[in-house]
Write an enzyme that holds these catalytic residues in place. Structure first.
Site, PDB file in Angstrom:
ATOM      1  N   TYR A  99       1.539   5.601  17.066  1.00 51.73           N
ATOM      2  CA  TYR A  99       2.618   6.000  15.932  1.00 51.73           C
ATOM      3  C   TYR A  99       2.106   7.366  15.278  1.00 51.73           C
ATOM      4  O   TYR A  99       2.737   8.386  15.213  1.00 51.73           O
ATOM      5  CB  TYR A  99       3.053   4.663  15.170  1.00 51.73           C
ATOM      6  CG  TYR A  99       3.701   5.242  13.739  1.00 51.73           C
ATOM      7  CD1 TYR A  99       4.912   5.666  13.906  1.00 51.73           C
ATOM      8  CD2 TYR A  99       3.395   5.044  12.494  1.00 51.73           C
ATOM      9  CE1 TYR A  99       5.769   6.004  13.005  1.00 51.73           C
ATOM     10  CE2 TYR A  99       4.161   5.238  11.283  1.00 51.73           C
ATOM     11  CZ  TYR A  99       5.159   5.687  11.602  1.00 51.73           C
ATOM     12  OH  TYR A  99       5.809   5.977  10.655  1.00 51.73           O
ATOM     13  N   ASN A 148      -6.143   5.552  25.402  1.00 52.16           N
ATOM     14  CA  ASN A 148      -6.347   4.469  26.439  1.00 52.16           C
ATOM     15  C   ASN A 148      -5.218   3.414  26.767  1.00 52.16           C
ATOM     16  O   ASN A 148      -5.169   2.704  27.245  1.00 52.16           O
ATOM     17  CB  ASN A 148      -7.665   3.724  26.391  1.00 52.16           C
ATOM     18  CG  ASN A 148      -7.498   2.886  25.224  1.00 52.16           C
ATOM     19  OD1 ASN A 148      -6.622   2.966  24.283  1.00 52.16           O
ATOM     20  ND2 ASN A 148      -8.414   1.851  25.213  1.00 52.16           N
ATOM     21  N   ARG A 172      -2.447   0.585  22.654  1.00 52.44           N
ATOM     22  CA  ARG A 172      -1.414   0.195  21.936  1.00 52.44           C
ATOM     23  C   ARG A 172      -0.338  -0.491  22.494  1.00 52.44           C
ATOM     24  O   ARG A 172       0.361  -1.421  22.228  1.00 52.44           O
ATOM     25  CB  ARG A 172      -1.014   1.330  20.987  1.00 52.44           C
ATOM     26  CG  ARG A 172       0.261   1.062  19.931  1.00 52.44           C
ATOM     27  CD  ARG A 172      -0.162   0.268  19.028  1.00 52.44           C
ATOM     28  NE  ARG A 172       1.001  -0.241  18.169  1.00 52.44           N
ATOM     29  CZ  ARG A 172       1.770  -1.247  18.396  1.00 52.44           C
ATOM     30  NH1 ARG A 172       1.307  -1.867  19.824  1.00 52.44           N
ATOM     31  NH2 ARG A 172       2.739  -1.830  17.752  1.00 52.44           N
ATOM     32  N   THR A 215      -8.299   3.646   5.584  1.00 55.48           N
ATOM     33  CA  THR A 215      -6.925   3.083   4.928  1.00 55.48           C
ATOM     34  C   THR A 215      -7.183   2.692   3.325  1.00 55.48           C
ATOM     35  O   THR A 215      -8.267   2.498   2.827  1.00 55.48           O
ATOM     36  CB  THR A 215      -6.775   1.787   5.600  1.00 55.48           C
ATOM     37  OG1 THR A 215      -5.619   1.001   4.819  1.00 55.48           O
ATOM     38  CG2 THR A 215      -7.912   0.970   6.060  1.00 55.48           C
ATOM     39  N   SER A 221      -8.745  -7.807   5.404  1.00 53.36           N
ATOM     40  CA  SER A 221      -8.563  -8.438   6.714  1.00 53.36           C
ATOM     41  C   SER A 221      -9.855  -7.877   7.474  1.00 53.36           C
ATOM     42  O   SER A 221     -10.560  -7.011   6.931  1.00 53.36           O
ATOM     43  CB  SER A 221      -7.413  -7.853   7.109  1.00 53.36           C
ATOM     44  OG  SER A 221      -7.503  -6.586   7.725  1.00 53.36           O
ATOM     45  N   TYR A 251      -9.628  -6.374   9.977  1.00 50.21           N
ATOM     46  CA  TYR A 251      -9.259  -5.167  10.333  1.00 50.21           C
ATOM     47  C   TYR A 251      -9.695  -4.038   9.153  1.00 50.21           C
ATOM     48  O   TYR A 251     -10.234  -3.024   9.446  1.00 50.21           O
ATOM     49  CB  TYR A 251      -7.863  -4.907  10.567  1.00 50.21           C
ATOM     50  CG  TYR A 251      -7.301  -3.357  10.274  1.00 50.21           C
ATOM     51  CD1 TYR A 251      -7.607  -2.332  11.374  1.00 50.21           C
ATOM     52  CD2 TYR A 251      -6.635  -3.206   9.143  1.00 50.21           C
ATOM     53  CE1 TYR A 251      -7.101  -1.164  10.831  1.00 50.21           C
ATOM     54  CE2 TYR A 251      -5.997  -1.825   8.951  1.00 50.21           C
ATOM     55  CZ  TYR A 251      -6.478  -0.686   9.620  1.00 50.21           C
ATOM     56  OH  TYR A 251      -6.163   0.452   9.170  1.00 50.21           O
ATOM     57  N   HIS A 252      -9.352  -4.383   8.086  1.00 46.21           N
ATOM     58  CA  HIS A 252      -9.671  -3.442   6.871  1.00 46.21           C
ATOM     59  C   HIS A 252     -10.957  -3.341   6.931  1.00 46.21           C
ATOM     60  O   HIS A 252     -11.647  -2.329   6.415  1.00 46.21           O
ATOM     61  CB  HIS A 252      -9.046  -3.991   5.619  1.00 46.21           C
ATOM     62  CG  HIS A 252      -7.661  -3.624   5.554  1.00 46.21           C
ATOM     63  ND1 HIS A 252      -6.730  -4.875   5.620  1.00 46.21           N
ATOM     64  CD2 HIS A 252      -6.761  -2.581   5.126  1.00 46.21           C
ATOM     65  CE1 HIS A 252      -5.482  -4.287   5.753  1.00 46.21           C
ATOM     66  NE2 HIS A 252      -5.234  -3.179   5.233  1.00 46.21           N
ATOM     67  N   LYS A 287     -12.653  -0.680   9.037  1.00 48.95           N
ATOM     68  CA  LYS A 287     -12.463   0.618   8.568  1.00 48.95           C
ATOM     69  C   LYS A 287     -13.721   1.111   7.352  1.00 48.95           C
ATOM     70  O   LYS A 287     -14.319   2.073   7.198  1.00 48.95           O
ATOM     71  CB  LYS A 287     -11.034   0.977   7.774  1.00 48.95           C
ATOM     72  CG  LYS A 287     -10.132   0.679   8.843  1.00 48.95           C
ATOM     73  CD  LYS A 287     -10.123   2.128   9.537  1.00 48.95           C
ATOM     74  CE  LYS A 287      -8.555   2.235  10.217  1.00 48.95           C
ATOM     75  NZ  LYS A 287      -8.473   3.484  10.996  1.00 48.95           N
ATOM     76  N   GLN A 343      -5.433   6.379   4.353  1.00 52.15           N
ATOM     77  CA  GLN A 343      -4.220   6.446   4.169  1.00 52.15           C
ATOM     78  C   GLN A 343      -3.326   5.324   3.702  1.00 52.15           C
ATOM     79  O   GLN A 343      -3.681   4.202   3.982  1.00 52.15           O
ATOM     80  CB  GLN A 343      -3.801   6.760   5.742  1.00 52.15           C
ATOM     81  CG  GLN A 343      -2.191   7.114   5.788  1.00 52.15           C
ATOM     82  CD  GLN A 343      -1.800   7.756   7.249  1.00 52.15           C
ATOM     83  OE1 GLN A 343      -1.558   8.857   7.531  1.00 52.15           O
ATOM     84  NE2 GLN A 343      -1.976   6.618   8.348  1.00 52.15           N
ATOM     85  N   LEU A 394       8.660  -1.534   5.307  1.00 53.30           N
ATOM     86  CA  LEU A 394       9.940  -1.110   5.278  1.00 53.30           C
ATOM     87  C   LEU A 394      10.687  -1.029   6.569  1.00 53.30           C
ATOM     88  O   LEU A 394      11.876  -1.471   6.514  1.00 53.30           O
ATOM     89  CB  LEU A 394       9.599   0.384   4.844  1.00 53.30           C
ATOM     90  CG  LEU A 394      10.721   1.105   4.209  1.00 53.30           C
ATOM     91  CD1 LEU A 394      11.185   0.486   2.988  1.00 53.30           C
ATOM     92  CD2 LEU A 394      10.232   2.503   3.602  1.00 53.30           C
ATOM     93  N   ASN A 395       9.835  -0.775   7.702  1.00 48.65           N
ATOM     94  CA  ASN A 395      10.761  -1.124   9.076  1.00 48.65           C
ATOM     95  C   ASN A 395      11.148  -2.352   9.222  1.00 48.65           C
ATOM     96  O   ASN A 395      12.424  -2.617   9.467  1.00 48.65           O
ATOM     97  CB  ASN A 395       9.558  -0.840  10.265  1.00 48.65           C
ATOM     98  CG  ASN A 395       9.346   0.572  10.289  1.00 48.65           C
ATOM     99  OD1 ASN A 395       9.714   1.410   9.407  1.00 48.65           O
ATOM    100  ND2 ASN A 395       8.512   1.009  11.349  1.00 48.65           N
ATOM    101  N   THR A 443      12.124 -10.654   4.372  1.00 49.69           N
ATOM    102  CA  THR A 443      11.327 -11.581   4.033  1.00 49.69           C
ATOM    103  C   THR A 443      10.150 -11.168   3.234  1.00 49.69           C
ATOM    104  O   THR A 443       9.279 -10.393   3.744  1.00 49.69           O
ATOM    105  CB  THR A 443      10.931 -12.035   5.225  1.00 49.69           C
ATOM    106  OG1 THR A 443      10.459 -11.159   6.149  1.00 49.69           O
ATOM    107  CG2 THR A 443      11.734 -13.153   6.043  1.00 49.69           C
ATOM    108  N   VAL A 493      -4.386 -13.817   2.194  1.00 51.14           N
ATOM    109  CA  VAL A 493      -4.910 -14.270   0.932  1.00 51.14           C
ATOM    110  C   VAL A 493      -5.050 -12.695   0.229  1.00 51.14           C
ATOM    111  O   VAL A 493      -5.706 -11.985   0.319  1.00 51.14           O
ATOM    112  CB  VAL A 493      -6.337 -14.603   1.303  1.00 51.14           C
ATOM    113  CG1 VAL A 493      -7.045 -14.922  -0.181  1.00 51.14           C
ATOM    114  CG2 VAL A 493      -6.154 -16.016   1.902  1.00 51.14           C
TER     115      VAL A 493
END
Lengths: 404, 404
Positions: B11, B32, B35, B144, B179, B181-182, B185, B208, B239-240, B253, B327
């Site tokens: 994206y 690669n 995504r 992030t 998370s 993921y976070h 980073k 970001q 937002l999406n 939601t 959490v």
């Protein structure tokens, strides 16, 4: 207590497993013999000849009547870890099962990637296994004082209260690790803190200083139980290397100015700290951090102490300064707090003349096994790839890299 | 400039590659297609139908006369990365090539381990490749804002001056990621900082915020260039999802109270920030951190904005509160600095009614592709394993998990 010791065939792990067993705990060792494999890879061996683990455990049982369970495998293999935890059902897990040498992680890209993947995945697996099988089991994880680096402020135990623009919070102490290995421990610390938060696990992160000493009460029972004494440039620690150098007339090799100051502790305190952590578990959801060391020394202070001890024993001991192969401050402020384990009852064994004599005596006893080609640093932090080919022995007087 | 965009099929990466190409830079995409693979794995697709990358690039060249080079491969494969850098010889590398969804990393152990190993090893490989082949090349790395968590003090850009017991130092801002993921980073950030220190590399770590918007000037040239619009519970952003929900009459939601406040930015600002970072490289040995966002919003503020925009367009839009699957603090202090990119010349596109209308119009245009079964969270932070089986569509009125 039922305590699993991951990495129980290594230096700290072995001393810990025996100590906990002697104190009446039910102990299991989990190990994949990676530490022995790294010796083969590097062409080095511990000064003290260590026996295969199975033999060590047999002798321990014969001498004490206490048996230590053994699970052979790799904790990065989740199926193995899962079945081990299911079979043993520990109340506490002491996690030493990581690649723990800074220079090893700095050899090249493959060693850096291996160190981080091995350490991070092993610990992630353990967190998931605890969540799945034993959420009440207390994780006692070995971190390192090297996570903090050498900030110009006092180092607190894991967390620091920060006042900023009129507001205040208690936040994780900022980390400035100095090798890909030390970085892996920082990654672990963040992962553990998060797992405690989301899953309510209990953890104690022990930021340990540099450990010295070989002989604990249990190891002293029998020659077959002897612990490692690593003095090589990759896995050896500075005090061991100085003692080995002193007894063969090699100069003591100080990296740079020698003002690098770190926390140190006797291995007899390591094993006691581990037991104290196990006996006083963290609460559910708590990620507690203890700084596990008893004294601070600069490298030069240690070199001078060994020089004095060596001269008393009749050795000629000179100190040489080599260019520092690491990227680190050679002189800096250092004041790290370490009161939490004392508060739990630790009675430190401080570095004394008699302890230094005992280290020197071990070096003398195994002097014939000393390989002086292993003293000089071959892993340079500034290079991305270090060939680390075996050198032939270099006499102290012809050291090319001598500094002021 | 010669700029490599790692992850250029994703994206942010796609919008960035086109923008840089349009601005006259010589651009190569390295990707690669991971995504696209994750979409298949999860059984989801972007609302906007995106073309294969080869087709996108052909259309771009036909329309603009500018060609973008393409290297297909995985940066965790060092041989591939090495040969790519050697062939392209970039002056700057923009590194988006990571698994970037927090819920994906929280699905189960395998996804957590995959995310951390993939992201950490990719970045380590890149650091070693730069050291080896292009030590002067500027690394522009996507971090992030989630690295910081939600501390009760102002968030600075990467570093904070701490006064403590009468002494002072500038230290890395403490990290409290939310998370696996976070966390990955955060691991990257520490590794990059260290590599800059020991090898003198140049890096800019862009922390970001949440990016919104689909249409940049370049993407608007042709339908074949359209960018992703992810609205599913794993890769979709809030937002999406709200826009997609609004246009099909599904309630918006909100997780928990909706007081979760984060930094946000328009994708048109993302691409400009990246160029600004490239044009103003970090110095040798410098690891610079910019907080890359333009405005803060709480989730409820966004829900209310979409509700207003939707009602204006004639949709019935209701807001529902679900139990928070994450959490995290549902109400908290949040004030993050973000002046460094403004100082370099960024002129922000703030979230406006017209931008919201344009997002809604995209959702309306592709309304037939909306799969409402993808809205509801199936990855719960509190569970170690989330089955994430495909649900059939759930009507808003029968939401079982409804909260006050």
């Amino acid at each position: 207590m039922k305590i699993g010791v991951l990495g129980g065939d290594g230096y700290c792990g072995w001393a810990t497993a025996l100590y906990l067993s002697a104190r009446g705990h039910s102990v299991a060792i989990v190990d994949n013999y990676a530490r022995r494999q790294w010796d083969y890879e590097l062409g080095v061996q511990t000064l003290t000849p260590i026996k295969p683990l199975a033999e060590r455990l047999k002798v321990w049982e014969q001498l004490t009547g206490r048996s230590i369970e053994l699970f052979v495998g790799d904790i990065t293999d989740y199926d193995f870890l899962h079945s081990t935890l299911r079979a043993f059902e520990p109340e506490a897990i002491v996690h030493f099962a990581e690649q723990r040498a800074a220079p090893y992680s700095m050899i090249d890209r493959k060693h850096a990637v291996f160190t981080q993947v091995n350490n991070v995945v092993g610990t992630l697996n353990l967190l998931f296994a605890l969540r799945e099988l034993a959420p009440d089991c207390h994780l006692v994880k070995l971190g390192t004082m090297g996570e903090y680096g050498t900030p110009n402020i006092d180092i607190e135990e894991g967390y620091i209260t920060i006042e900023h623009n009129g507001r205040k919070d208690v936040l994780p102490f900022p980390k400035q690790p100095g090798s890909f290995y030390h970085l892996s421990k920082v990654h672990d610390s963040h992962n553990i803190m998060f797992a405690c938060k989301i899953w309510g696990l209990r953890a104690t992160d022990l930021n340990q200083g540099v450990v010295y000493g070989t002989v604990t009460d249990e190891v002293a029972f029998d020659e077959a139980l002897i612990n490692r004494f690593d003095y090589d440039e990759v896995f050896g620690t500075v005090l061991n290397r100085f003692c080995a150098q002193a007894v063969i007339g090699h100069c003591l090799t100080v990296y740079g100015k020698g003002g690098q100051t770190r926390g140190f502790l006797d291995i007899r305190d390591t094993v006691r700290c581990i037991e104290l952590a196990c006996l006083n578990p963290a609460g559910r959801g708590e990620c507690r951090v203890f700084n596990q060391f008893t004294e601070q020394f600069s490298v030069m202070e240690l070199a001078e102490a060994v020089q004095t001890a060596g001269r008393k024993m009749g050795f000629e001991v000179e100190i040489e300064h080599l260019p520092d192969p690491r990227v680190e401050a050679e002189e800096h402020y250092y004041n790290a707090k370490h009161s939490k384990l004392i508060d739990l009852g630790l009675q430190p064994h401080y570095l004394s003349d008699s302890l230094l004599d005992s280290l020197m005596n071990i070096a003398i006893r195994y002097r014939d096994r000393i390989d002086s080609s292993l003293f000089l640093p071959q892993v340079n932090w500034r290079q991305a790839t270090n060939a680390r080919r075996r050198q032939t022995a270099v006499e102290p007087v012809v050291l090319a890299a001598r500094q002021g």
